[in-house]
Design a protein around this motif. Structure first.
Motif, PDB file in Angstrom:
ATOM      1  N   GLU A 272      -1.704   6.359  10.572  1.00 40.37           N
ATOM      2  CA  GLU A 272      -2.404   6.070   9.384  1.00 40.37           C
ATOM      3  C   GLU A 272      -3.877   5.651   9.582  1.00 40.37           C
ATOM      4  O   GLU A 272      -3.884   4.642   9.856  1.00 40.37           O
ATOM      5  CB  GLU A 272      -1.864   5.644   8.456  1.00 40.37           C
ATOM      6  CG  GLU A 272      -3.047   5.567   6.806  1.00 40.37           C
ATOM      7  CD  GLU A 272      -1.768   5.239   5.665  1.00 40.37           C
ATOM      8  OE1 GLU A 272      -3.205   5.998   4.475  1.00 40.37           O
ATOM      9  OE2 GLU A 272      -1.476   4.279   5.876  1.00 40.37           O
ATOM     10  N   TRP A 273      -4.681   6.748   9.544  1.00 43.77           N
ATOM     11  CA  TRP A 273      -6.135   5.977   9.588  1.00 43.77           C
ATOM     12  C   TRP A 273      -6.582   5.938   8.191  1.00 43.77           C
ATOM     13  O   TRP A 273      -7.444   7.446   8.539  1.00 43.77           O
ATOM     14  CB  TRP A 273      -6.881   6.279  10.151  1.00 43.77           C
ATOM     15  CG  TRP A 273      -8.140   5.574  11.126  1.00 43.77           C
ATOM     16  CD1 TRP A 273      -8.031   3.998   9.989  1.00 43.77           C
ATOM     17  CD2 TRP A 273      -9.164   5.742  11.242  1.00 43.77           C
ATOM     18  NE1 TRP A 273     -10.037   3.884  10.352  1.00 43.77           N
ATOM     19  CE2 TRP A 273     -10.238   4.549  11.179  1.00 43.77           C
ATOM     20  CE3 TRP A 273      -9.740   6.752  11.679  1.00 43.77           C
ATOM     21  CZ2 TRP A 273     -12.328   5.370  11.502  1.00 43.77           C
ATOM     22  CZ3 TRP A 273     -11.161   7.322  12.778  1.00 43.77           C
ATOM     23  CH2 TRP A 273     -11.870   5.862  12.268  1.00 43.77           C
ATOM     24  N   SER A 274      -6.740   5.897   6.985  1.00 45.75           N
ATOM     25  CA  SER A 274      -7.744   6.463   5.582  1.00 45.75           C
ATOM     26  C   SER A 274      -8.381   5.710   4.928  1.00 45.75           C
ATOM     27  O   SER A 274      -8.692   4.795   5.431  1.00 45.75           O
ATOM     28  CB  SER A 274      -6.756   7.151   4.599  1.00 45.75           C
ATOM     29  OG  SER A 274      -6.077   6.331   4.391  1.00 45.75           O
TER      30      SER A 274
ATOM     31  N   GLN B 249      -8.662  11.741   4.770  1.00 50.73           N
ATOM     32  CA  GLN B 249      -8.094  10.605   5.948  1.00 50.73           C
ATOM     33  C   GLN B 249      -8.641  11.348   7.611  1.00 50.73           C
ATOM     34  O   GLN B 249      -9.163  12.672   7.541  1.00 50.73           O
ATOM     35  CB  GLN B 249      -6.595  12.147   6.365  1.00 50.73           C
ATOM     36  CG  GLN B 249      -4.991  12.244   5.462  1.00 50.73           C
ATOM     37  CD  GLN B 249      -4.783  10.616   5.431  1.00 50.73           C
ATOM     38  OE1 GLN B 249      -4.515   9.755   6.746  1.00 50.73           O
ATOM     39  NE2 GLN B 249      -4.265  10.022   4.159  1.00 50.73           N
TER      40      GLN B 249
ATOM     41  N   GLU C 106      -9.776   5.445   1.458  1.00 49.34           N
ATOM     42  CA  GLU C 106      -9.697   5.718  -0.370  1.00 49.34           C
ATOM     43  C   GLU C 106     -10.903   5.020  -0.550  1.00 49.34           C
ATOM     44  O   GLU C 106     -11.091   3.859  -1.220  1.00 49.34           O
ATOM     45  CB  GLU C 106      -8.373   4.888  -0.413  1.00 49.34           C
ATOM     46  CG  GLU C 106      -8.478   4.657  -2.255  1.00 49.34           C
ATOM     47  CD  GLU C 106      -7.186   4.154  -2.528  1.00 49.34           C
ATOM     48  OE1 GLU C 106      -7.288   4.408  -4.063  1.00 49.34           O
ATOM     49  OE2 GLU C 106      -6.622   3.544  -1.684  1.00 49.34           O
TER      50      GLU C 106
END
Length: 183
Positions: A159-161, A171, A163
């Motif tokens: 995961e590399w997100s 994403q 927010e």
């Protein structure tokens, strides 16, 4: 060398025949009192001071524990923030077109002293961190999770997100382009 053998060494008191030897006796000297002057002479056979048991350290113990705990958290957070993982994710965030579209230019930590939350255990192959970043347009919370399945394999980014403040999760990791992949 010859002189040392010729002259006998004196190892004790000189004993004269018919004279009674008097050995000097030292009396016990009391410990200095609270209103006495400074101790000008130290003798090994003086009386020891009385030990007064005070519980003053019990009042300062919680303060000491809090200060040591805060220092430990600060040191561990500094170690995380100066690691190569955080530097690499910030660099990848700066070069990502999607992140620059959301955050703008000059992407860096949101606070002057950033708080890196999560686990960064490279030895056991687990990285799961998140921290706040900001740019010229907006700020958001970046999350990065990567695992290493075995000791001999490379890390795999899961995961590399990013927010944003309004709760939108973007994403940044494309299935065909992984900026962190090593082969």
């Amino acid at each position: 060398m010859l002189l040392s053998r010729a002259v006998p060494r004196r190892t004790g008191l000189v004993r004269l025949p018919g004279v009674r030897q008097i050995t000097p006796r030292r009396t016990m000297i009391p410990a200095p009192g609270p209103n006495t002057g400074p101790l000008t002479e130290r003798r090994a056979d003086r009386e020891l001071p009385n030990i007064t048991t005070s519980r003053g350290w019990l009042k300062t113990l919680p303060i000491f524990v809090v200060v040591v705990g805060a220092a430990m958290l600060g040191i561990f957070n500094y170690q995380k923030s100066s690691s190569s993982v955080v530097s690499s994710t910030l660099y990848a965030l700066r070069t990502s077109p999607r992140a620059r579209e959301i955050l703008g230019d000059e992407i860096y930590f949101a606070q002057q002293i950033p708080w890196i939350s999560g686990e960064m255990n490279q030895l056991h192959g687990r990285i799961n961190i998140s921290f706040w970043v900001k740019g010229t347009k907006a700020q958001g919370k970046m999350r990065f999770r990567s695992i290493r399945p075995s000791r001999t394999s490379y890390f795999r980014t899961e995961e590399w997100s990013l927010e944003t403040e309004d709760g939108t999760v973007v994403q940044l990791l494309d299935s065909d382009i992984d900026p962190f992949r090593q082969e």
